[in-house]
Enzyme design. Sequence first.
Site, mmCIF file in Angstrom:
data_model
loop_
_atom_site.group_PDB
_atom_site.id
_atom_site.type_symbol
_atom_site.label_atom_id
_atom_site.label_comp_id
_atom_site.label_asym_id
_atom_site.label_seq_id
_atom_site.Cartn_x
_atom_site.Cartn_y
_atom_site.Cartn_z
ATOM 1 N N ARG A 73 0.826 -1.209 0.000
ATOM 2 C CA ARG A 73 0.000 0.000 0.000
ATOM 3 C C ARG A 73 0.861 1.260 0.000
ATOM 4 O O ARG A 73 0.499 2.274 -0.615
ATOM 5 C CB ARG A 73 -0.914 -0.034 1.223
ATOM 6 C CG ARG A 73 -2.043 0.970 1.177
ATOM 7 C CD ARG A 73 -3.198 0.507 2.042
ATOM 8 N NE ARG A 73 -4.257 1.500 2.068
ATOM 9 C CZ ARG A 73 -4.486 2.314 3.087
ATOM 10 N NH1 ARG A 73 -3.733 2.234 4.179
ATOM 11 N NH2 ARG A 73 -5.454 3.191 3.051
ATOM 12 N N HIS A 77 0.363 4.384 -2.632
ATOM 13 C CA HIS A 77 0.082 5.749 -2.211
ATOM 14 C C HIS A 77 1.243 6.695 -2.543
ATOM 15 O O HIS A 77 1.024 7.897 -2.680
ATOM 16 C CB HIS A 77 -0.233 5.778 -0.721
ATOM 17 C CG HIS A 77 -1.597 5.254 -0.396
ATOM 18 N ND1 HIS A 77 -2.451 5.871 0.495
ATOM 19 C CD2 HIS A 77 -2.280 4.169 -0.858
ATOM 20 C CE1 HIS A 77 -3.590 5.197 0.563
ATOM 21 N NE2 HIS A 77 -3.497 4.155 -0.246
ATOM 22 N N ASN A 105 -4.361 8.671 4.103
ATOM 23 C CA ASN A 105 -3.180 8.075 4.733
ATOM 24 C C ASN A 105 -3.225 8.084 6.256
ATOM 25 O O ASN A 105 -2.682 7.189 6.908
ATOM 26 C CB ASN A 105 -1.914 8.819 4.287
ATOM 27 C CG ASN A 105 -1.670 8.739 2.797
ATOM 28 O OD1 ASN A 105 -2.165 7.827 2.138
ATOM 29 N ND2 ASN A 105 -0.916 9.680 2.262
ATOM 30 N N HIS A 204 -6.374 -5.531 -2.870
ATOM 31 C CA HIS A 204 -7.203 -5.662 -1.679
ATOM 32 C C HIS A 204 -7.554 -7.117 -1.369
ATOM 33 O O HIS A 204 -8.388 -7.380 -0.503
ATOM 34 C CB HIS A 204 -8.475 -4.832 -1.821
ATOM 35 C CG HIS A 204 -8.242 -3.372 -1.600
ATOM 36 N ND1 HIS A 204 -9.245 -2.430 -1.705
ATOM 37 C CD2 HIS A 204 -7.116 -2.687 -1.281
ATOM 38 C CE1 HIS A 204 -8.738 -1.221 -1.455
ATOM 39 N NE2 HIS A 204 -7.448 -1.353 -1.203
#
Length: 329
Positions: A73, A77, A105, A204
């Site tokens: 992740r 990001h 975040n 996910h």
Amino acid sequence: MALSFYYSMPSFKCFIVSYILVLIFSFSNVEARQKELSTDFYYYSCPQVLDIVRDGVVEAIKNETRNGASLLRLHFHDCFVNGCDGSVLLDDNTTFTGEKTAFPNNNSLRAFDVVDVIKARLEKVCPLVVSCADLLAIAARDSVFHLGGPTWEVKLGRRDSLTANITAANIFIPSPSSNITVLKSNFASVGLSFKDLVSLSGAHTIGYARCTTFRPRIYNDGNISPSFKDSLRSKCPQVGSDDVLQGLDLKTPSHFDNLYYKNLLTKKGLLHSDQEIYNSNKADPIVRKFSRDLSKFYRDFAKGMIKMGDISPLLDNQGEIRQNCRVAR
């Protein structure tokens, strides 16, 4: 009889000219390589880099399985804000506010300590050589593979940003509440296709989400399985229990597989943004294909990760190589 080697003047001149041309071509190739990502970027400068990162990732996952999804992740990001430049790792300072407190975040991103440990090991062996942005790219791949997913060759050579952009983080990182139109826009803004959106959302299939993240879906979203909704409401009330965790993949949140897509078919996507990928017409055939064909999902996910890793890298003399991933020099 003594042997002698002899060049006529014309042939000698030709030799010299040819040799110079070879040198020029070689140097130009080196310069070109420095201005693009390559899988062998650290072949000479830090040949141990892949082993060091892999060992750090495996160790972190053994300590806490969630670290695998968290490292993956972080790379996502990072790349969605000004490209894959390590900006997501920067702490706030007197010059700028980092991206860690951006809405997508804050109280969500993890494993910064894992990055610190791996970076410290790299600095002992190859000081100021390997960028934090490259560390994230390698760690994401190794996390996926160690949790049972596909692997791919990671292109390297990124440099680290000197600043962060909290405004862009709030705008461009996909939100758990995003609808399909917003998701498509977020991905298109960084050059990723609709198919990339569907395949990369498969990340996910590992990891967990906090109650605060999926609460709006289970109390306000009608596109959800009733039994699934009731089960989640028992764990995540309308008030309180904000930090209760639920696997993004209902059955195997610690194994990288295609059950995420099977969940979507029965309206059991944990996040609103997940379920939006199904029942969105164009995406439906891709979701069904991935739910049936694990190999197809793995291939397209790996392609998507390589493509995402190419988003606006800092190269050559841009940016810097940080000694500490939290601090720009």
